[in-house]
Design a protein around this motif. Structure first.
Motif, PDB file in Angstrom:
ATOM      1  N   SER A 254      -7.653  -8.400  -8.794  1.00 34.77           N
ATOM      2  CA  SER A 254      -7.943  -7.987  -7.479  1.00 34.77           C
ATOM      3  C   SER A 254      -8.104  -6.508  -7.476  1.00 34.77           C
ATOM      4  N   ASP A 255      -9.386  -6.162  -6.861  1.00 37.13           N
ATOM      5  CA  ASP A 255      -9.590  -4.699  -6.798  1.00 37.13           C
ATOM      6  C   ASP A 255      -8.530  -3.953  -5.651  1.00 37.13           C
ATOM      7  N   ARG A 256      -8.156  -4.703  -4.726  1.00 39.59           N
ATOM      8  CA  ARG A 256      -7.233  -4.179  -3.851  1.00 39.59           C
ATOM      9  C   ARG A 256      -5.601  -3.830  -4.567  1.00 39.59           C
TER      10      ARG A 256
ATOM     11  N   ARG B 195       4.937  -6.714  -1.521  1.00 42.80           N
ATOM     12  CA  ARG B 195       4.927  -5.643  -0.473  1.00 42.80           C
ATOM     13  C   ARG B 195       6.234  -5.121  -0.118  1.00 42.80           C
TER      14      ARG B 195
ATOM     15  N   SER C 106      -6.220  -0.796  -6.897  1.00 47.12           N
ATOM     16  CA  SER C 106      -6.332   0.327  -5.979  1.00 47.12           C
ATOM     17  C   SER C 106      -4.907   0.885  -5.773  1.00 47.12           C
ATOM     18  N   ALA C 107      -4.063  -0.167  -5.315  1.00 48.05           N
ATOM     19  CA  ALA C 107      -2.760   0.111  -4.888  1.00 48.05           C
ATOM     20  C   ALA C 107      -1.715   0.578  -6.211  1.00 48.05           C
TER      21      ALA C 107
END
Length: 126
Positions: A81-83, A11, A86-87
């Motif tokens: 990971s779907d998250r 992040r 998406s990112a």
């Protein structure tokens, strides 16, 4: 030249100290049988210029390699990971980047995360 590539996803708030701690953890997790030395840190191409990963790599004495989201997305991984998809446009950064950095070598440590950093390790193929 080492034989272990560590994939790193992180992040924006992650520091080089956070990345270093995660990389050291994954290398320790590889176990005494791995007998590997670090070759490079690998990540999403747009993250490869981030000062946090650059500083961590410099402290470890290894280069940073970046891969496009499409390259990462083409790698089948243990923990998509779907998250993350998406990112980034890829269901994996750490695991896929480690495999690509290792020239298609096998994961020796699947993804592990702490303090906004996700890491995984793969062994280079000859």
């Amino acid at each position: 030249m080492g034989d272990v590539c560590v994939g790193v996803g992180f992040r924006a708030a992650a520091s080089s100290a956070d990345i270093l701690a995660a990389v050291r953890h994954v290398l320790t997790s590889a176990g005494p049988d791995s007998d590997g030395t670090l070759d490079c840190l690998c990540t999403l191409d747009r993250k490869s210029v981030d000062p946090a990963v650059r500083d961590a790599a410099a402290a470890l004495g290894v280069p940073v390699r970046g891969f496009a989201a499409a390259e990462l997305a083409a790698v089948e991984v243990a923990n998509p990971s779907d998250r993350v998809h998406s990112a980034t446009g890829s269901p994996s950064v750490a695991e896929a980047a480690a495999v690509l950095g290792a020239g298609g070598g096998p994961l020796i440590v699947t993804k592990w995360s702490a303090n906004g950093v996700v890491v995984a390790a793969a062994r280079k193929v000859s």
